[in-house]
Write a protein that holds these residues in place. Structure first.
Motif, PDB file in Angstrom:
ATOM      1  N   LEU A  30       0.844  -1.198   0.000  1.00  0.00           N
ATOM      2  CA  LEU A  30       0.000   0.000   0.000  1.00  0.00           C
ATOM      3  C   LEU A  30       0.874   1.241   0.000  1.00  0.00           C
ATOM      4  CD1 LEU A  30      -2.710  -0.666   2.730  1.00  0.00           C
ATOM      5  CD2 LEU A  30      -3.124  -0.181   0.338  1.00  0.00           C
ATOM      6  N   SER A  31       0.572   2.171  -0.868  1.00  0.00           N
ATOM      7  CA  SER A  31       1.260   3.456  -0.810  1.00  0.00           C
ATOM      8  C   SER A  31       0.529   4.324   0.216  1.00  0.00           C
ATOM      9  CB  SER A  31       1.234   4.147  -2.179  1.00  0.00           C
ATOM     10  OG  SER A  31      -0.077   4.599  -2.468  1.00  0.00           O
ATOM     11  N   PHE A  32       1.214   5.327   0.716  1.00  0.00           N
ATOM     12  CA  PHE A  32       0.538   6.204   1.676  1.00  0.00           C
ATOM     13  C   PHE A  32      -0.541   7.036   0.998  1.00  0.00           C
ATOM     14  CE2 PHE A  32       4.230   5.059   4.203  1.00  0.00           C
ATOM     15  CZ  PHE A  32       3.567   4.608   5.327  1.00  0.00           C
ATOM     16  N   ASP A  33      -0.400   7.302  -0.291  1.00  0.00           N
ATOM     17  CA  ASP A  33      -1.480   7.985  -1.017  1.00  0.00           C
ATOM     18  C   ASP A  33      -2.750   7.140  -1.003  1.00  0.00           C
ATOM     19  OD1 ASP A  33      -0.021  10.253  -1.608  1.00  0.00           O
ATOM     20  OD2 ASP A  33       0.578   9.543  -3.599  1.00  0.00           O
ATOM     21  N   GLU A  34      -2.603   5.824  -1.165  1.00  0.00           N
ATOM     22  CA  GLU A  34      -3.767   4.939  -1.113  1.00  0.00           C
ATOM     23  C   GLU A  34      -4.391   4.926   0.283  1.00  0.00           C
ATOM     24  OE1 GLU A  34      -3.236   1.285  -4.093  1.00  0.00           O
ATOM     25  OE2 GLU A  34      -1.570   1.486  -2.670  1.00  0.00           O
ATOM     26  N   ILE A  35      -3.543   4.933   1.288  1.00  0.00           N
ATOM     27  CA  ILE A  35      -4.047   4.956   2.664  1.00  0.00           C
ATOM     28  C   ILE A  35      -4.789   6.261   2.922  1.00  0.00           C
ATOM     29  CG2 ILE A  35      -3.392   5.015   5.101  1.00  0.00           C
ATOM     30  CD1 ILE A  35      -1.061   3.095   4.294  1.00  0.00           C
ATOM     31  N   TYR A  36      -4.186   7.383   2.532  1.00  0.00           N
ATOM     32  CA  TYR A  36      -4.833   8.683   2.741  1.00  0.00           C
ATOM     33  C   TYR A  36      -6.189   8.721   2.030  1.00  0.00           C
ATOM     34  CZ  TYR A  36      -0.062  10.056   4.036  1.00  0.00           C
ATOM     35  OH  TYR A  36       1.174  10.118   4.599  1.00  0.00           O
ATOM     36  N   HIS A  37      -6.226   8.256   0.792  1.00  0.00           N
ATOM     37  CA  HIS A  37      -7.474   8.251   0.025  1.00  0.00           C
ATOM     38  C   HIS A  37      -8.524   7.392   0.727  1.00  0.00           C
ATOM     39  CE1 HIS A  37     -10.331   7.155  -3.154  1.00  0.00           C
ATOM     40  NE2 HIS A  37     -10.049   8.346  -3.646  1.00  0.00           N
ATOM     41  N   SER A  38      -8.117   6.218   1.212  1.00  0.00           N
ATOM     42  CA  SER A  38      -9.043   5.340   1.923  1.00  0.00           C
ATOM     43  C   SER A  38      -9.622   6.013   3.156  1.00  0.00           C
ATOM     44  CB  SER A  38      -8.338   4.043   2.340  1.00  0.00           C
ATOM     45  OG  SER A  38      -8.000   3.292   1.217  1.00  0.00           O
ATOM     46  N   VAL A  39      -8.782   6.740   3.866  1.00  0.00           N
ATOM     47  CA  VAL A  39      -9.251   7.432   5.066  1.00  0.00           C
ATOM     48  C   VAL A  39     -10.155   8.608   4.696  1.00  0.00           C
ATOM     49  CG1 VAL A  39      -8.538   8.791   7.080  1.00  0.00           C
ATOM     50  CG2 VAL A  39      -7.274   6.713   6.471  1.00  0.00           C
ATOM     51  N   LEU A  40      -9.729   9.411   3.726  1.00  0.00           N
ATOM     52  CA  LEU A  40     -10.500  10.603   3.346  1.00  0.00           C
ATOM     53  C   LEU A  40     -11.889  10.261   2.841  1.00  0.00           C
ATOM     54  CD1 LEU A  40      -7.743  12.715   1.554  1.00  0.00           C
ATOM     55  CD2 LEU A  40      -8.703  13.083   3.829  1.00  0.00           C
ATOM     56  N   TYR A  41     -12.034   9.115   2.178  1.00  0.00           N
ATOM     57  CA  TYR A  41     -13.319   8.753   1.592  1.00  0.00           C
ATOM     58  C   TYR A  41     -13.931   7.504   2.228  1.00  0.00           C
ATOM     59  CZ  TYR A  41     -11.872  12.231  -1.714  1.00  0.00           C
ATOM     60  OH  TYR A  41     -11.452  13.410  -2.268  1.00  0.00           O
ATOM     61  N   GLY A  42     -13.379   7.088   3.353  1.00  0.00           N
ATOM     62  CA  GLY A  42     -13.848   5.881   4.010  1.00  0.00           C
ATOM     63  C   GLY A  42     -14.776   6.180   5.173  1.00  0.00           C
ATOM     64  N   GLU A  43     -14.994   5.154   5.973  1.00  0.00           N
ATOM     65  CA  GLU A  43     -15.843   5.311   7.150  1.00  0.00           C
ATOM     66  C   GLU A  43     -15.287   4.458   8.283  1.00  0.00           C
ATOM     67  OE1 GLU A  43     -19.696   3.133   7.042  1.00  0.00           O
ATOM     68  OE2 GLU A  43     -19.086   2.607   5.009  1.00  0.00           O
ATOM     69  N   ILE A  44     -15.442   4.945   9.501  1.00  0.00           N
ATOM     70  CA  ILE A  44     -15.029   4.185  10.668  1.00  0.00           C
ATOM     71  C   ILE A  44     -16.066   3.088  10.886  1.00  0.00           C
ATOM     72  CG2 ILE A  44     -14.717   4.236  13.175  1.00  0.00           C
ATOM     73  CD1 ILE A  44     -13.603   7.066  12.863  1.00  0.00           C
ATOM     74  N   ILE A  45     -15.590   1.837  10.961  1.00  0.00           N
ATOM     75  CA  ILE A  45     -16.514   0.732  11.190  1.00  0.00           C
ATOM     76  C   ILE A  45     -16.335   0.122  12.584  1.00  0.00           C
ATOM     77  CG2 ILE A  45     -16.855   0.228   8.757  1.00  0.00           C
ATOM     78  CD1 ILE A  45     -14.908  -2.122   9.086  1.00  0.00           C
ATOM     79  N   GLU A  46     -15.204   0.397  13.232  1.00  0.00           N
ATOM     80  CA  GLU A  46     -14.989  -0.030  14.609  1.00  0.00           C
ATOM     81  C   GLU A  46     -14.156   1.034  15.309  1.00  0.00           C
ATOM     82  OE1 GLU A  46     -13.462  -3.992  15.208  1.00  0.00           O
ATOM     83  OE2 GLU A  46     -14.699  -4.774  13.583  1.00  0.00           O
ATOM     84  N   ASN A  47     -14.469   1.284  16.565  1.00  0.00           N
ATOM     85  CA  ASN A  47     -13.754   2.266  17.366  1.00  0.00           C
ATOM     86  C   ASN A  47     -13.179   1.584  18.589  1.00  0.00           C
ATOM     87  OD1 ASN A  47     -13.085   5.018  17.285  1.00  0.00           O
ATOM     88  ND2 ASN A  47     -15.221   5.574  17.040  1.00  0.00           N
ATOM     89  N   TYR A  48     -11.934   1.899  18.929  1.00  0.00           N
ATOM     90  CA  TYR A  48     -11.277   1.366  20.114  1.00  0.00           C
ATOM     91  C   TYR A  48     -10.772   2.537  20.949  1.00  0.00           C
ATOM     92  CZ  TYR A  48     -11.247  -2.521  16.819  1.00  0.00           C
ATOM     93  OH  TYR A  48     -11.614  -3.454  15.896  1.00  0.00           O
ATOM     94  N   PRO A  49     -11.673   3.263  21.602  1.00  0.00           N
ATOM     95  CA  PRO A  49     -11.296   4.499  22.298  1.00  0.00           C
ATOM     96  C   PRO A  49     -10.374   4.292  23.503  1.00  0.00           C
ATOM     97  CG  PRO A  49     -13.556   3.923  22.813  1.00  0.00           C
ATOM     98  CD  PRO A  49     -13.090   2.964  21.747  1.00  0.00           C
TER      99      PRO A  49
END
Length: 83
Positions: A30-49
């Motif tokens: 994975l490139s960091f550009d792919e990771i950034y894109h996934s985060v920018l257009y993704g959704e949180i499906i699990e939270n571990y606060p």
């Protein structure tokens, strides 16, 4: 974790990429550009606060034609606070 805060941190370059995250990204090709894109257009499906030492979440996002799950333990710097 709040996705809005994560996105703001990415857009403002207020985050760190750990050695572990770098190794995992390389292993998953994975490139960091792919990771950034996934985060920018993704959704949180699990939270571990309560994860230590920092809160974490699992983000579902897409890169090109692939769907990705991104485990985020993003350390966000805002003045002297970490979210």
């Amino acid at each position: 974790m709040n996705l809005k805060h994560i996105i703001e941190a990415i857009l403002d370059y207020r985050f760190w990429i750990t050695d572990h995250a770098d190794e995992e990204a390389e292993e998953d090709q994975l490139s960091f550009d792919e990771i950034y894109h996934s985060v920018l257009y993704g959704e949180i499906i699990e939270n571990y606060p309560h994860h230590q030492p920092y809160p974490r979440c699992l983000i579902y996002g897409k890169t090109s034609q692939l769907s990705r799950f991104i485990a985020s333990g993003i350390m966000i710097k805002k003045q002297t606070q970490l979210f």
